[in-house]
Enzyme design. Sequence first.
Site, PDB file in Angstrom:
ATOM      1  N   GLY A   1     -11.542  14.482 -88.163  1.00 14.25           N
ATOM      2  CA  GLY A   1     -12.261  15.419 -89.019  1.00 14.25           C
ATOM      3  C   GLY A   1     -13.738  15.114 -88.988  1.00 14.25           C
TER       4      GLY A   1
ATOM      5  N   PHE B   1     -15.440  13.335 -91.033  1.00 12.10           N
ATOM      6  CA  PHE B   1     -15.831  12.031 -91.562  1.00 12.10           C
ATOM      7  C   PHE B   1     -14.926  10.901 -91.091  1.00 12.10           C
ATOM      8  CE2 PHE B   1     -16.728  15.429 -94.584  1.00 12.10           C
ATOM      9  CZ  PHE B   1     -18.094  15.318 -94.727  1.00 12.10           C
TER      10      PHE B   1
ATOM     11  N   VAL C   1      -7.953   9.694 -87.241  1.00 13.88           N
ATOM     12  CA  VAL C   1      -6.623   9.191 -87.594  1.00 13.88           C
ATOM     13  C   VAL C   1      -5.888   8.830 -86.307  1.00 13.88           C
ATOM     14  CG1 VAL C   1      -4.421   9.643 -88.717  1.00 13.88           C
ATOM     15  CG2 VAL C   1      -6.523  10.579 -89.696  1.00 13.88           C
TER      16      VAL C   1
ATOM     17  N   ASP D   1      -9.857  18.947-103.250  1.00 17.49           N
ATOM     18  CA  ASP D   1      -9.722  19.585-101.938  1.00 17.49           C
ATOM     19  C   ASP D   1      -8.246  19.842-101.629  1.00 17.49           C
ATOM     20  OD1 ASP D   1     -10.653  20.766 -99.597  1.00 17.49           O
ATOM     21  OD2 ASP D   1     -10.634  18.899 -98.469  1.00 17.49           O
TER      22      ASP D   1
END
Length: 302
Positions: free
Chosen positions: A26, A28, A31, A148
């Site tokens: 993403g 930031f 994974v 979120d």
Amino acid sequence: MGASCTREKITIDGRRFYVIKRLGEGGFSYVDQVEESSTGKKFALKRIQCHSIPEEKAAEEEAKFHQLFNSPNLISLEAWCKQTASGEDSEVLLILPYLKRGTLQDELDKLSARSEHLSEERLWKLIRGICEGVHALHHTDPPVAHRDLKPGNVMLADDDNPIIMDFGSMSQGPEEIKGRSQAVALQDVAAEKCSMLFRAPELFHVDSHCTIDEKVDIWSLGCVFYNMAFLQSPFEPVYQRGDSLHLAVLGRNYKFPENSRYSAGLKELVDSMLTVEALERPNIDWVMDKLSTIDRDLQNQV
């Protein structure tokens, strides 16, 4: 000579993990799938890249949020650590459960591709599980807002249990806004970290003197439930046309498809949750009570 490939090794709290492959990334973080050397068990490794002290502090807070909860509907944390990267950069590493089925959004995308929908029974089962997770957040002392909530931040376990993940946008306790600079700062954070199609109206334009609390999640949940039923956010048509999403949110410019396959309770629930004024918006206890009423009505119809 044959070429050899050495897998990256990560050690956290004396536990050794080997990186297998990248699962996703993403804005930031990244994974990876990892395997613990002593057990062979697979986990997800979230790597949060930090380029400043504030970013590092925020990443550490994300790790610490995990330690506040004990709910089967909130993702757990196996271990975490902070390590120095290059220069002044650092990296916060979170070892999380590996859920091979992916996210609720992945499931909805598959259904859409097959022109299928969630069954009524499964829809309400997933909704209740998600609400159980939010209930645990909002009943922490002080309450925690996720900020979120969206189908992409809900994982599905092997038993179809929904598990809320990604605590990077969380905030603890009501946030008192005192002045324009503080309001603009929160508005900028929301624009960066809170997905637009599920964002509460009070985060689109933050007033100079107000209180932002966990009810932002109730709005997001209303959008999530609509999305689960009809495979798009209630405001997605507006966004696709290029019209103002903020104005659409303030005007509650959405509609339900005619001849919905679901019971009337869904529309009543979503309409109540998509209340523009946060003070008039229901809390998670009201939502849970409403779910119990809907469940009884459905049982009586059988």
